[in-house]
Design a protein around this motif. Structure first.
Motif, PDB file in Angstrom:
ATOM      1  N   ASP A   1       0.718  -1.197   0.174  1.00 37.41           N
ATOM      2  CA  ASP A   1       0.086   0.021  -0.187  1.00 37.41           C
ATOM      3  C   ASP A   1       0.861   1.207  -0.037  1.00 37.41           C
ATOM      4  O   ASP A   1       0.566   2.202  -0.630  1.00 37.41           O
ATOM      5  CB  ASP A   1      -0.840  -0.153   1.196  1.00 37.41           C
ATOM      6  N   PHE A   2       2.058   1.190   0.913  1.00 40.46           N
ATOM      7  CA  PHE A   2       2.796   2.280   1.043  1.00 40.46           C
ATOM      8  C   PHE A   2       3.519   2.580  -0.524  1.00 40.46           C
ATOM      9  O   PHE A   2       3.668   3.554  -0.841  1.00 40.46           O
ATOM     10  CB  PHE A   2       3.866   1.885   1.987  1.00 40.46           C
ATOM     11  N   LEU A   3       3.735   1.634  -1.149  1.00 40.71           N
ATOM     12  CA  LEU A   3       4.499   1.618  -2.512  1.00 40.71           C
ATOM     13  C   LEU A   3       3.547   2.275  -3.370  1.00 40.71           C
ATOM     14  O   LEU A   3       3.984   2.987  -4.101  1.00 40.71           O
ATOM     15  CB  LEU A   3       5.157   0.438  -3.006  1.00 40.71           C
ATOM     16  N   ASP A   4       2.352   1.628  -3.491  1.00 37.80           N
ATOM     17  CA  ASP A   4       1.273   2.107  -4.546  1.00 37.80           C
ATOM     18  C   ASP A   4       0.903   3.498  -4.484  1.00 37.80           C
ATOM     19  O   ASP A   4       0.863   4.376  -5.202  1.00 37.80           O
ATOM     20  CB  ASP A   4       0.170   1.260  -4.441  1.00 37.80           C
ATOM     21  N   ARG A   5       0.719   3.893  -3.041  1.00 34.79           N
ATOM     22  CA  ARG A   5       0.203   5.217  -2.664  1.00 34.79           C
ATOM     23  C   ARG A   5       1.026   6.233  -2.366  1.00 34.79           C
ATOM     24  O   ARG A   5       0.625   7.464  -2.254  1.00 34.79           O
ATOM     25  CB  ARG A   5      -1.410   4.881  -1.695  1.00 34.79           C
ATOM     26  N   VAL A   6       2.248   5.683  -1.976  1.00 28.75           N
ATOM     27  CA  VAL A   6       3.201   7.064  -1.319  1.00 28.75           C
ATOM     28  C   VAL A   6       4.328   6.951  -2.171  1.00 28.75           C
ATOM     29  O   VAL A   6       4.762   7.912  -2.706  1.00 28.75           O
ATOM     30  CB  VAL A   6       3.183   6.844   0.229  1.00 28.75           C
ATOM     31  N   ALA A   7       5.187   5.968  -1.886  1.00 32.17           N
ATOM     32  CA  ALA A   7       6.366   5.910  -2.505  1.00 32.17           C
ATOM     33  C   ALA A   7       6.543   6.115  -3.964  1.00 32.17           C
ATOM     34  O   ALA A   7       7.745   6.636  -4.561  1.00 32.17           O
ATOM     35  CB  ALA A   7       7.240   4.637  -1.876  1.00 32.17           C
ATOM     36  N   SER A   8       5.917   5.565  -4.611  1.00 30.09           N
ATOM     37  CA  SER A   8       5.895   5.477  -6.095  1.00 30.09           C
ATOM     38  C   SER A   8       5.527   7.087  -6.551  1.00 30.09           C
ATOM     39  O   SER A   8       6.364   7.356  -7.842  1.00 30.09           O
ATOM     40  CB  SER A   8       4.889   4.295  -6.863  1.00 30.09           C
ATOM     41  N   LEU A   9       5.030   7.618  -5.978  1.00 24.68           N
ATOM     42  CA  LEU A   9       4.528   9.236  -6.308  1.00 24.68           C
ATOM     43  C   LEU A   9       5.759  10.104  -5.896  1.00 24.68           C
ATOM     44  O   LEU A   9       5.752  11.155  -6.352  1.00 24.68           O
ATOM     45  CB  LEU A   9       3.350   9.469  -5.795  1.00 24.68           C
ATOM     46  N   ARG A  10       6.440   9.644  -4.978  1.00 22.64           N
ATOM     47  CA  ARG A  10       7.371  10.613  -4.544  1.00 22.64           C
ATOM     48  C   ARG A  10       9.071  10.100  -4.600  1.00 22.64           C
ATOM     49  O   ARG A  10       9.363   9.090  -3.980  1.00 22.64           O
ATOM     50  CB  ARG A  10       7.314  11.066  -2.868  1.00 22.64           C
TER      51      ARG A  10
END
Ligand code: SAM
Length: 224
Positions: free
Chosen positions: A108-117
């Protein structure tokens, strides 16, 4: 709007001054937080009931070492609520190495946060094995630990020895109930702080009430 420093802001919303960070990814929400545009800049409200770092600011945190370009190692990223605000603050030239071992939340962290930043480097590893974080390079300015483990202070100290620069800041969330349910929160905090005395100068202890009833924040400076 009142600007405190470049790190975080107080923005009027629904008649109250609320904590916010400048959104690094305009239009994107991480945990359904409110987005507010002032003078063409988009801010994300930072909820102290959802983030213990925001709760610490609300409860008189004295030193705030997160700023533009800061390098941070964050243990216990979870779905990225607090990491996302730190990512806003450190900006494109800062880095947030973010360690999380539970694969479900990490996805969830990768999909929603880390991949965009681009300033977040996700590390899907166990914080007990810091030598296995191959992507951390150099030393960091701040280590933030929120992993809710009985041996979290030892895990945190091991990470500091490997990755925190001398004079760097250390934030430790102490989950007073997870360590030992039979002890009083005050005693638990004293015992954990005692473990830090050899390598750290304790700067502040913050009770996170009313935002969070089961945790305290310890802020310390690393002597090495
Ligand atoms: N810091 C987050 C925030 O403010 O948004 C909340 C963190 S949550 C209380 C604790 C997280 O630490 C969980 O997601 C858990 O999977 C993670 N965690 C616990 N033990 C860990 C370990 N040994 N290594 C890496 N992550 C761990």
């Amino acid at each position: 709007m009142e600007e405190v420093n470049q790190s975080f802001f107080w923005i009027k919303s629904e008649g109250e001054k609320k904590l916010a960070t400048e959104n690094l990814v305009p239009g994107n929400q991480v945990y359904k937080e409110k987005l507010i545009i002032k003078k063409g800049i988009e801010y994300r409200l930072w909820d102290p009931f959802r983030s213990k770092l925001a709760a610490s600011i609300m409860n008189e945190l004295k030193e705030f070492p997160f700023e533009n370009k800061t390098k941070v190692l964050y243990l216990g990223a979870s779905t990225g609520t607090t990491v996302s605000h730190i990512s806003d603050i450190v900006g494109p030239s800062g880095i947030v190495f973010s360690v999380e071992h539970a694969s479900r939340v990490a996805r969830d962290f990768l999909d929603r946060v880390a991949s965009l930043r681009t300033n977040i480097i996700p590390i899907l590893q166990d914080a007990r094995k810091p030598k296995e974080y191959f992507s951390v390079f150099g030393k960091v300015d701040v280590i933030y630990v929120d992993i809710a483990q009985p041996d979290q202070t030892k895990i945190a100290i091991d990470n500091c020895h490997l990755f925190l620069k001398k004079g760097g800041y250390f934030f430790l969330v102490i989950k007073t109930r997870s360590i030992d349910v039979t002890k009083s929160p005050k005693k638990i905090i004293e015992e954990e702080v005692a473990k830090l005395k050899t390598n750290f100068d304790i700067l502040q202890l913050i009770d996170l009430h009313p935002y969070d009833k089961d945790h305290a924040m310890v802020i310390a400076k690393y002597r090495g």
